[in-house]
Design a protein around this motif. Structure first.
Motif, PDB file in Angstrom:
ATOM      1  N   ARG A 150      55.725   9.855  -5.853  1.00 34.81           N
ATOM      2  CA  ARG A 150      54.644   8.859  -5.951  1.00 34.81           C
ATOM      3  C   ARG A 150      54.221   8.340  -4.577  1.00 34.81           C
ATOM      4  N   ASN A 151      55.093   8.473  -3.578  1.00 32.84           N
ATOM      5  CA  ASN A 151      54.728   8.069  -2.217  1.00 32.84           C
ATOM      6  C   ASN A 151      53.510   8.835  -1.707  1.00 32.84           C
ATOM      7  N   PHE A 152      53.309  10.040  -2.205  1.00 35.17           N
ATOM      8  CA  PHE A 152      52.160  10.839  -1.788  1.00 35.17           C
ATOM      9  C   PHE A 152      50.841  10.254  -2.298  1.00 35.17           C
TER      10      PHE A 152
ATOM     11  N   THR B 173      47.329   8.899   1.985  1.00 36.23           N
ATOM     12  CA  THR B 173      46.050   9.606   1.919  1.00 36.23           C
ATOM     13  C   THR B 173      45.301   9.479   3.234  1.00 36.23           C
ATOM     14  N   LYS B 174      45.256   8.281   3.789  1.00 35.56           N
ATOM     15  CA  LYS B 174      44.578   8.097   5.076  1.00 35.56           C
ATOM     16  C   LYS B 174      45.238   8.956   6.148  1.00 35.56           C
TER      17      LYS B 174
ATOM     18  N   HIS C 274      45.620  12.248  10.713  1.00 30.12           N
ATOM     19  CA  HIS C 274      46.744  12.764  11.498  1.00 30.12           C
ATOM     20  C   HIS C 274      46.256  13.853  12.457  1.00 30.12           C
ATOM     21  N   GLY C 275      46.530  13.649  13.721  1.00 27.10           N
ATOM     22  CA  GLY C 275      46.145  14.615  14.738  1.00 27.10           C
ATOM     23  C   GLY C 275      44.743  14.446  15.279  1.00 27.10           C
TER      24      GLY C 275
ATOM     25  N   GLN D  79      39.098   6.657   1.505  1.00 27.89           N
ATOM     26  CA  GLN D  79      39.094   5.574   0.527  1.00 27.89           C
ATOM     27  C   GLN D  79      38.715   6.083  -0.866  1.00 27.89           C
ATOM     28  N   LEU D  80      37.719   6.958  -0.928  1.00 29.22           N
ATOM     29  CA  LEU D  80      37.336   7.529  -2.220  1.00 29.22           C
ATOM     30  C   LEU D  80      38.459   8.402  -2.769  1.00 29.22           C
TER      31      LEU D  80
END
Length: 72
Positions: free
Chosen positions: A28-30, A36-37, A42-43, A56-57
């Motif tokens: 559920r952490n995913f 998501t952000k 990332h990178g 956000q969507l």
């Protein structure tokens, strides 16, 4: 470790091998907005180039009731 999968896949691989309720709950952490952000920025050297409505969507759609119970 499966070839080509980074360490970020470890919780998923653990669930594949041991589909316990505890290992499923860890996935559920995913679905968290910050995860998501992270996937979008990332990178990226200049995060202002990533339109916030994209992640956000995505996060809003992932957060719909019951999505955390869908099996892969």
């Amino acid at each position: 470790m499966e070839e080509g999968l980074s360490d970020g896949w470890n919780p998923i691989q653990k669930y594949w091998k041991e589909p316990t309720p505890e290992n499923r709950a860890a996935l559920r952490n995913f679905l968290k907005p910050e995860t998501t952000k992270w996937q979008y920025v990332h990178g990226v050297q200049d995060e202002t180039l990533v339109a916030p409505e994209t992640y956000q969507l995505d996060s809003a759609l992932l957060g719909r009731p019951g999505n955390d119970e869908n099996s892969a």
